[in-house]
Design a protein around this motif. Sequence first.
Motif, PDB file in Angstrom:
ATOM      1  N   PHE A 170      12.798   8.302  12.937  1.00  0.00           N
ATOM      2  CA  PHE A 170      13.078   8.505  11.504  1.00  0.00           C
ATOM      3  C   PHE A 170      11.757   8.786  10.807  1.00  0.00           C
ATOM      4  O   PHE A 170      10.712   8.242  11.186  1.00  0.00           O
ATOM      5  N   ASP A 171      11.801   9.602   9.762  1.00  0.00           N
ATOM      6  CA  ASP A 171      10.569   9.831   9.010  1.00  0.00           C
ATOM      7  C   ASP A 171      10.360   8.704   7.988  1.00  0.00           C
ATOM      8  O   ASP A 171      11.187   7.794   7.879  1.00  0.00           O
ATOM      9  N   ILE A 172       9.280   8.795   7.205  1.00  0.00           N
ATOM     10  CA  ILE A 172       8.930   7.705   6.288  1.00  0.00           C
ATOM     11  C   ILE A 172       9.980   7.520   5.188  1.00  0.00           C
ATOM     12  O   ILE A 172      10.076   6.456   4.574  1.00  0.00           O
ATOM     13  N   ASP A 173      10.803   8.552   4.958  1.00  0.00           N
ATOM     14  CA  ASP A 173      11.875   8.436   3.972  1.00  0.00           C
ATOM     15  C   ASP A 173      13.197   7.989   4.598  1.00  0.00           C
ATOM     16  O   ASP A 173      14.236   7.993   3.935  1.00  0.00           O
ATOM     17  N   GLY A 174      13.148   7.658   5.879  1.00  0.00           N
ATOM     18  CA  GLY A 174      14.336   7.151   6.562  1.00  0.00           C
ATOM     19  C   GLY A 174      15.244   8.228   7.122  1.00  0.00           C
ATOM     20  O   GLY A 174      16.301   7.909   7.676  1.00  0.00           O
ATOM     21  N   ARG A 175      14.863   9.495   6.992  1.00  0.00           N
ATOM     22  CA  ARG A 175      15.706  10.583   7.525  1.00  0.00           C
ATOM     23  C   ARG A 175      15.601  10.646   9.043  1.00  0.00           C
ATOM     24  O   ARG A 175      14.526  10.407   9.610  1.00  0.00           O
ATOM     25  N   VAL A 176      16.699  11.023   9.692  1.00  0.00           N
ATOM     26  CA  VAL A 176      16.704  11.138  11.146  1.00  0.00           C
ATOM     27  C   VAL A 176      15.906  12.380  11.544  1.00  0.00           C
ATOM     28  O   VAL A 176      16.188  13.488  11.090  1.00  0.00           O
ATOM     29  N   VAL A 177      14.897  12.169  12.397  1.00  0.00           N
ATOM     30  CA  VAL A 177      14.106  13.287  12.921  1.00  0.00           C
ATOM     31  C   VAL A 177      14.696  13.722  14.255  1.00  0.00           C
ATOM     32  O   VAL A 177      14.852  14.917  14.520  1.00  0.00           O
TER      33      VAL A 177
ATOM     34  N   SER B  64      15.783 -12.743   7.763  1.00  0.00           N
ATOM     35  CA  SER B  64      15.990 -11.302   7.837  1.00  0.00           C
ATOM     36  C   SER B  64      14.671 -10.613   7.477  1.00  0.00           C
ATOM     37  O   SER B  64      13.655 -11.279   7.270  1.00  0.00           O
ATOM     38  N   SER B  65      14.713  -9.300   7.418  1.00  0.00           N
ATOM     39  CA  SER B  65      13.502  -8.570   7.061  1.00  0.00           C
ATOM     40  C   SER B  65      13.875  -7.214   6.472  1.00  0.00           C
ATOM     41  O   SER B  65      15.037  -6.792   6.522  1.00  0.00           O
ATOM     42  N   ALA B  66      12.895  -6.563   5.899  1.00  0.00           N
ATOM     43  CA  ALA B  66      13.085  -5.224   5.335  1.00  0.00           C
ATOM     44  C   ALA B  66      11.792  -4.447   5.538  1.00  0.00           C
ATOM     45  O   ALA B  66      10.704  -5.029   5.550  1.00  0.00           O
ATOM     46  N   TRP B  67      11.938  -3.143   5.717  1.00  0.00           N
ATOM     47  CA  TRP B  67      10.773  -2.258   5.751  1.00  0.00           C
ATOM     48  C   TRP B  67      10.590  -1.696   4.354  1.00  0.00           C
ATOM     49  O   TRP B  67      11.483  -1.011   3.840  1.00  0.00           O
ATOM     50  N   VAL B  68       9.465  -2.010   3.732  1.00  0.00           N
ATOM     51  CA  VAL B  68       9.218  -1.568   2.350  1.00  0.00           C
ATOM     52  C   VAL B  68       8.257  -0.386   2.352  1.00  0.00           C
ATOM     53  O   VAL B  68       7.218  -0.413   3.019  1.00  0.00           O
ATOM     54  N   VAL B  69       8.642   0.642   1.599  1.00  0.00           N
ATOM     55  CA  VAL B  69       7.802   1.840   1.462  1.00  0.00           C
ATOM     56  C   VAL B  69       7.657   2.148  -0.021  1.00  0.00           C
ATOM     57  O   VAL B  69       8.643   2.087  -0.773  1.00  0.00           O
ATOM     58  N   THR B  70       6.445   2.454  -0.434  1.00  0.00           N
ATOM     59  CA  THR B  70       6.239   2.925  -1.803  1.00  0.00           C
ATOM     60  C   THR B  70       5.367   4.172  -1.778  1.00  0.00           C
ATOM     61  O   THR B  70       4.305   4.181  -1.141  1.00  0.00           O
ATOM     62  N   PRO B  71       5.817   5.240  -2.441  1.00  0.00           N
ATOM     63  CA  PRO B  71       5.002   6.453  -2.456  1.00  0.00           C
ATOM     64  C   PRO B  71       3.899   6.397  -3.510  1.00  0.00           C
ATOM     65  O   PRO B  71       2.940   7.154  -3.438  1.00  0.00           O
ATOM     66  N   ASN B  72       4.051   5.488  -4.494  1.00  0.00           N
ATOM     67  CA  ASN B  72       3.116   5.524  -5.621  1.00  0.00           C
ATOM     68  C   ASN B  72       2.812   4.153  -6.242  1.00  0.00           C
ATOM     69  O   ASN B  72       2.142   4.088  -7.264  1.00  0.00           O
TER      70      ASN B  72
ATOM     71  N   LYS C 128       0.839  -1.205   0.000  1.00  0.00           N
ATOM     72  CA  LYS C 128       0.000   0.000   0.000  1.00  0.00           C
ATOM     73  C   LYS C 128       0.870   1.250   0.000  1.00  0.00           C
ATOM     74  O   LYS C 128       1.935   1.268   0.627  1.00  0.00           O
ATOM     75  N   GLN C 129       0.376   2.281  -0.660  1.00  0.00           N
ATOM     76  CA  GLN C 129       1.141   3.520  -0.753  1.00  0.00           C
ATOM     77  C   GLN C 129       1.283   4.197   0.611  1.00  0.00           C
ATOM     78  O   GLN C 129       0.311   4.314   1.355  1.00  0.00           O
ATOM     79  N   ASN C 130       2.516   4.616   0.890  1.00  0.00           N
ATOM     80  CA  ASN C 130       2.835   5.348   2.124  1.00  0.00           C
ATOM     81  C   ASN C 130       2.436   4.622   3.405  1.00  0.00           C
ATOM     82  O   ASN C 130       2.131   5.254   4.404  1.00  0.00           O
ATOM     83  N   GLU C 131       2.425   3.310   3.329  1.00  0.00           N
ATOM     84  CA  GLU C 131       2.197   2.499   4.533  1.00  0.00           C
ATOM     85  C   GLU C 131       3.319   1.487   4.640  1.00  0.00           C
ATOM     86  O   GLU C 131       3.250   0.416   4.032  1.00  0.00           O
TER      87      GLU C 131
END
Length: 168
Positions: free
Chosen positions: A130-137, A86-94, A62-65
């Motif tokens: 971290f934000d949804i783009d992985g940047r340090v908040v 192992s695992s990964a966090w997957v993000v898709t904006p579109n 799902k987008q942005n989830e």
Amino acid sequence: MTENGSPEEGLSRRGFLTWAIAGLGAFIAAALGATGTGYFISPAFGKREEDWVDLGLAKGFKQNEPLKVDFVERKRDAWATVERRSSAWVVTPNGREFVAFNPRCTHLGCPYRWSSEKKEFLCPCHTAVFDIDGRVVSGPPPRPLDRFPTKVVGGRLLIQPAASKEAA
Ligand code: FES
């Protein structure tokens, strides 16, 4: 010796046979050597298609989830294949572009989680955010979340866990 008994021709035929046998031996040795060498060095230089891991249908995300996906990573070490979970966090904006985050915090490697209420990744060890783009908040991590290379092939999302790298 020849039919007419000339010693020069006999010597010539003997010489030819000697060279032919030596040549055949050299050819067989080269063929065996090339095969053996290929067998021994191919694990180090061969294509490593198995490094890509299939995480499922791309349209299933799902987008942005952000979604945490578990998988089995196979690492080939010379002639042995080692498997680890192992695992990964997957993000898709579109639904077309994908980011797969390494599940380890870039501070000291703790696993973090996604908070759907706060819309942030939270690391419990030293309260990094971290934000949804992985940047340090906020918090101590020295860099954004690391990423795995991704590609979509035949409608399926693939990642390359062995090539985890820092965000560009
Ligand atoms: S390991 Fe994540 S904040 Fe320290």
